[in-house]
Design an enzyme around this catalytic site. Structure first.
Site, PDB file in Angstrom:
ATOM      1  N   LYS A   1      -4.804 -10.123  -7.076  1.00  0.00           N
ATOM      2  CA  LYS A   1      -6.019 -10.330  -6.289  1.00  0.00           C
ATOM      3  C   LYS A   1      -7.141  -9.381  -6.742  1.00  0.00           C
ATOM      4  O   LYS A   1      -6.862  -8.236  -7.117  1.00  0.00           O
ATOM      5  CB  LYS A   1      -5.570 -10.104  -4.832  1.00  0.00           C
TER       6      LYS A   1
ATOM      7  N   LYS B   1       0.825  -1.214   0.000  1.00  0.00           N
ATOM      8  CA  LYS B   1       0.000   0.000   0.000  1.00  0.00           C
ATOM      9  C   LYS B   1       0.856   1.260   0.000  1.00  0.00           C
ATOM     10  O   LYS B   1       0.508   2.247  -0.645  1.00  0.00           O
ATOM     11  CB  LYS B   1      -0.917   0.023   1.240  1.00  0.00           C
TER      12      LYS B   1
ATOM     13  N   LYS C   1     -10.630  -3.670  -4.497  1.00  0.00           N
ATOM     14  CA  LYS C   1     -11.365  -2.405  -4.667  1.00  0.00           C
ATOM     15  C   LYS C   1     -10.501  -1.366  -5.362  1.00  0.00           C
ATOM     16  O   LYS C   1     -11.010  -0.461  -6.009  1.00  0.00           O
ATOM     17  CB  LYS C   1     -11.695  -1.812  -3.278  1.00  0.00           C
TER      18      LYS C   1
HETATM   19  P1  TYM Z   1     -10.930  -5.715   3.748  1.00  0.00           P
HETATM   20  O1  TYM Z   1     -11.950  -4.683   4.031  1.00  0.00           O
HETATM   21  O2  TYM Z   1      -9.807  -5.388   2.790  1.00  0.00           O
HETATM   22  O3  TYM Z   1     -11.587  -7.022   3.202  1.00  0.00           O
HETATM   23  C1  TYM Z   1     -12.657  -7.615   3.877  1.00  0.00           C
HETATM   24  C2  TYM Z   1     -12.582  -9.121   3.772  1.00  0.00           C
HETATM   25  O4  TYM Z   1     -12.582  -9.539   2.408  1.00  0.00           O
HETATM   26  C3  TYM Z   1     -11.490 -10.427   2.190  1.00  0.00           C
HETATM   27  N1  TYM Z   1     -11.009 -10.245   0.801  1.00  0.00           N
HETATM   28  C4  TYM Z   1     -10.893 -11.248  -0.075  1.00  0.00           C
HETATM   29  N2  TYM Z   1     -11.148 -12.569   0.022  1.00  0.00           N
HETATM   30  C5  TYM Z   1     -10.936 -13.324  -1.066  1.00  0.00           C
HETATM   31  N3  TYM Z   1     -10.482 -12.816  -2.245  1.00  0.00           N
HETATM   32  C6  TYM Z   1     -10.210 -11.509  -2.387  1.00  0.00           C
HETATM   33  N4  TYM Z   1      -9.794 -11.027  -3.550  1.00  0.00           N
HETATM   34  C7  TYM Z   1     -10.417 -10.662  -1.254  1.00  0.00           C
HETATM   35  N5  TYM Z   1     -10.260  -9.325  -1.058  1.00  0.00           N
HETATM   36  C8  TYM Z   1     -10.636  -9.102   0.217  1.00  0.00           C
HETATM   37  C9  TYM Z   1     -10.431 -10.005   3.190  1.00  0.00           C
HETATM   38  O5  TYM Z   1      -9.500 -11.041   3.439  1.00  0.00           O
HETATM   39  C10 TYM Z   1     -11.284  -9.688   4.393  1.00  0.00           C
HETATM   40  O6  TYM Z   1     -11.589 -10.877   5.095  1.00  0.00           O
HETATM   41  N6  TYM Z   1      -7.733  -5.775   7.530  1.00  0.00           N
HETATM   42  C11 TYM Z   1      -9.046  -6.231   7.135  1.00  0.00           C
HETATM   43  C12 TYM Z   1     -10.179  -5.689   8.019  1.00  0.00           C
HETATM   44  C13 TYM Z   1     -10.021  -5.948   9.482  1.00  0.00           C
HETATM   45  C14 TYM Z   1     -10.169  -7.211  10.107  1.00  0.00           C
HETATM   46  C15 TYM Z   1      -9.995  -6.949  11.507  1.00  0.00           C
HETATM   47  C16 TYM Z   1     -10.421  -8.492   9.646  1.00  0.00           C
HETATM   48  C17 TYM Z   1      -9.768  -5.046  10.449  1.00  0.00           C
HETATM   49  N7  TYM Z   1      -9.754  -5.629  11.666  1.00  0.00           N
HETATM   50  C18 TYM Z   1     -10.048  -7.984  12.431  1.00  0.00           C
HETATM   51  C19 TYM Z   1     -10.487  -9.529  10.600  1.00  0.00           C
HETATM   52  C20 TYM Z   1     -10.301  -9.264  11.965  1.00  0.00           C
HETATM   53  C21 TYM Z   1      -9.289  -5.758   5.732  1.00  0.00           C
HETATM   54  O7  TYM Z   1      -8.650  -4.862   5.260  1.00  0.00           O
HETATM   55  O8  TYM Z   1     -10.320  -6.282   5.119  1.00  0.00           O
END
Ligand code: TYM
Length: 340
Positions: free
Chosen positions: A202, A118, A205
């Site tokens: 991957k 990032k 967004k």
């Molecule tokens: P975020 O908002 O980027 O994504 C949310 C969830 O979607 C999953 N994900 C994917 N799974 C499969 N294929 C993909 N291409 C893909 N893109 C996204 C992510 O793995 C996630 O499960 N850091 C986390 C948010 C967070 C969190 C937490 C998660 C903050 N605190 C505590 C678990 C526990 C995140 O950026 O998710």
């Protein structure tokens, strides 16, 4: 002293309110949220504190937070069962993140590949919050002593850091098994959904090409068009046991089909073996429309009543706070703060 954490099993996960959710978020996270809610106590957070590690327009942050709530509800999360709430409404997340900033080592955080990706060449100019992001994530999970975390594969390294922080806290303060070492729940064909334009990156967004992803807000026509345009190759659908390592786009489309239909990859491969993409892509698009379109219309129905969404979220925050309060009291006392 037991040699294993003996508290209740509890699920925690979060999604950032930083824009429309895509198929990867649905298959990697939301679908699992729904499946787990009746078997465990579950907290599904909308992590707005994580979102502001990069600039967010204030008015947009509010609407995007409601959009994630609507997506949770439309996917089938029952707010009377699972707890859904915005992270910023339970201030203890921030408090625990500070304590964990003092437990985590900079060497650990420096290894986080998501930060490197990032920040890129601009590392000097990103927020301190973006750097500390995974420490806040550990606080999210451990504030509730959550034992299991359903996420996509991209979160694996952050989960390892959460475990390291939990372990070091337990050791430093001589409180064995105070925090559980949270386990990621990653497995399944939807754990890593790739871009429709490039099977080696991957689905995300932040990809500038909208054709690289299926958004949960896409109409049926758009979904069909995007799958039609999805990159494949000159071959046909593979047979059982075929090595797909040099056909990442085909591998990805098979994984998406399996995750959406709930079948194994082997079943999907057996059904489409030897067929052209002219047959497979429309079948995949039909399946995706079938699964996603009802969700999209339900999401829009929830969004038509933002006050109701806010009521659900406030109630969720109250329930989350009630779980966090006694744990936070214990943590303050363990660290040695007066008045605790
Ligand atoms: P975020 O908002 O980027 O994504 C949310 C969830 O979607 C999953 N994900 C994917 N799974 C499969 N294929 C993909 N291409 C893909 N893109 C996204 C992510 O793995 C996630 O499960 N850091 C986390 C948010 C967070 C969190 C937490 C998660 C903050 N605190 C505590 C678990 C526990 C995140 O950026 O998710």
């Amino acid at each position: 002293m037991t040699d294993k954490y003996s508290g209740p099993e509890r699920i925690f996960s979060g999604v950032q309110p930083t824009g429309a959710l895509h198929l990867g978020n649905y298959l990697g996270a939301l679908k699992k949220f729904v499946a787990l809610q009746h078997d465990y106590e579950c907290l599904y957070c909308i992590v707005d504190l994580h979102a502001i590690t990069v600039w967010q327009e204030p008015a947009k942050l509010k609407s995007q937070t409601r959009e994630i709530a609507a997506a949770y509800l439309a996917a089938g999360v029952d707010p009377d069962v699972a707890i859904i709430y915005p992270q910023s409404l339970v201030r203890e997340h921030m408090e625990l993140a500070w304590y964990f900033n003092c437990v985590a080592r900079t060497g650990w955080v420096n290894r986080m590949t998501q930060f490197k990706d990032k920040a890129g060449k601009n590392a000097e100019n990103v927020s301190v919050g973006l750097y500390a992001y995974p420490v806040l994530q550990a606080a999210d999970i451990l504030l509730y002593k959550a034992t299991h975390v359903p996420v996509g594969e991209d979160q694996k390294q952050h989960l390892e850091l959460s475990r390291d922080i939990a372990q070091k806290f337990n050791n430093d303060f001589s409180v064995p098994n105070f925090f559980p070492l949270p386990e990621p729940l990653i497995k399944g064909p939807g754990a890593r959904v790739m871009s429709l334009r490039d099977g080696t990156s991957k689905m995300s967004k932040s990809d500038p090409s909208d054709n690289s992803r299926i958004n949960l807000t896409d109409s049926a026509e758009v979904i069909v068009k995007k799958f039609k345009k999805a990159k494949t190759d000159m071959g046909v659908m593979p047979g059982p046991g075929e090595d797909l390592s040099d056909r990442p786009e085909v591998d990805n489309l098979i994984g998406i089909y399996a995750a959406l239909s709930g079948e194994t990859r082997q079943t999907v491969i057996a059904r489409f073996e030897g067929q052209g993409f002219g047959a497979f892509k429309p079948a995949l698009a039909d399946l995706a429309v079938d699964k996603l379109s009802p969700m999209t219309s339900l999401m829009n129905r929830y969004l038509a009543d933002p006050d109701e969404i806010d009521r659900i979220l406030m109630r969720g925050a109250d329930r989350a706070r009630a779980l966090a309060t006694p744990i936070m009291d214990e943590i303050r006392s363990t660290i040695g703060f007066l008045g605790s």
